[in-house]
Scaffold this active site. Sequence first.
Site, short mmCIF file in Angstrom:
data_model
loop_
_atom_site.label_atom_id
_atom_site.label_comp_id
_atom_site.label_asym_id
_atom_site.label_seq_id
_atom_site.Cartn_x
_atom_site.Cartn_y
_atom_site.Cartn_z
CB CYS A 55 3.06 73.78 117.51
SG CYS A 55 3.60 72.29 116.63
CB CYS A 95 0.36 74.25 114.93
SG CYS A 95 1.19 73.24 113.69
CG ASP A 135 -22.91 88.55 148.37
OD1 ASP A 135 -23.71 87.64 148.14
OD2 ASP A 135 -21.81 88.38 148.92
#
Length: 542
Positions: free
Chosen positions: A36, A32, A477
């Site tokens: 679950c 699972c 940048d």
Amino acid sequence: MDDEQRYQAAAAKESRFDGVFFTAVRTTGIYCRPSCPAITPKRSNVTFYSTAAAAQQAGFRACKRCRPDASPGSPEWNVRSDLAGRAVRLIADGIVDRVGVPGLASSLGYSPRQVGRVLTAELGAGPLALARAQRAQTARILVETTALPMTEIAFAAGFASIRQFNATMIEVYDIAPSVLRERAARRRGAAGRGGAAADARVTGEGASVGAPIGSLCLRLPFRPPIDLARMFGFLAARAIPGVEVGTLAEYSRTIGLPNGPGVARLRVVPGESWVECSLVLADLRDVTAAVQRCRRLLDLDADPIAISGYLGSDLVVGPLAGKCPGRRSPGTVDGDEIAVRAVLGQQVSVAAARRLGGRLAAEWGTPLPHLDGADEAGEAGEADLSDGIGRGLTHTFPSMATIAGLDPERLPMPRSRARALVGLAAALASGSIALHPGADRDEATAKLLELPGIGPWTVGYIRMRALSDPDAFPPGDAGVLRALRHLGHDPGRLGRDPGSGADTGTAEPWRPWRSYAVHHLWATLEQEELRETRDDQLVHAR
């Protein structure tokens, strides 16, 4: 995490760890996801696995209640740059089904035996087992969302025979493919009667009735929170006309896939922990690759809580991370395309780079083909590949071989940049530089920097988007510098050691999540960027 921590997470039903590990219960033979809803088993009966493939190989079958195979991917494999991480990313892209384990090993630069040994030690399953688990998941999607004959589904999902397909589906899901299809049909009928699915989509991974052949619609799960509106806006602002189109709620684009072109539409579904993904493919064998590339584009396997928690202590980006903990770092569906677009964007605005990309695609891109299928009214006939999910899409982005053959003098940009563009495309077309999901990031960086006209900023952007590096940084940048000034911080401390290329000053504390820090800073400037895009679209429409 150790096993005790995993058990505590499973006992608390922590959905954040879905896909990070799987819980297998020896007394039931079922595995699972951690969240679950079933009663938590005793600790002594539970074994933990890092992949669904490892649980399947150990003899466990998937839980029918929580459907662990449909959980988000583990963030670990996008972060890691070692052999295991690179191999997992390539297997997710479907390389084993296309060229086998030898092809996988060749792409990684290792022998098949060494790749198998490393994956088995790290994940508990070899490349064939990992590919088999993915094959089964793809087959289940096709069974539940299309009307294709089972034989076609088997080969589209990558199985060698219908017998292998049936045996694997029963072993993994404990249910025959025909029964899976019947149950999906019943869910559609129940949803339609309840008025919850008037467009006849499956509740799970749906497909529109009357759609063209090769069309399906499915859910791409993610770990909340997520800022999809910002991410779609980021992509829309950079959308190349004819190749992409987007808004704050929806994004569509063409994709060049191993067996032919495709069109993908990604849509926000408010209040849900998944993105709706509609695909129209020229060849259904490309389902796996298309899904994984869409996931990489939207960075859906990230763990935003871990990333925002780490950045939250930083004086510069901490307040931004606190306001938007769901920030993601968008990737790409094609690393080569992003590399070319990074060169187009050198020293120009986002809008100008977008226009250059549009001219490149219009003149040298490949027009979308037609599919023999059904139109929106359900009538047979020829329809554009983009019909119904990608209005305005006309071309796929030009191939690297096509760009490599262009005369730099014909390109609408400065000659030095045109030569850099053609040289980069030639290196990518020849394979001397690889930007696929399993590429070695450091090796690609070194080779890119050797090319004329390719500098640190371009390489940083390529690492961030083409290689999905969570710790990439484009030095110098302009957007980052503007954002720092806007926030009242000194951009002069954002330096780079010219010898080693290492970032110093402000950006250093952001490691290993510098890509996300950059997106937090870029996001402070994007309202202006969106206005420029809208103005550009109005001029283009006139």
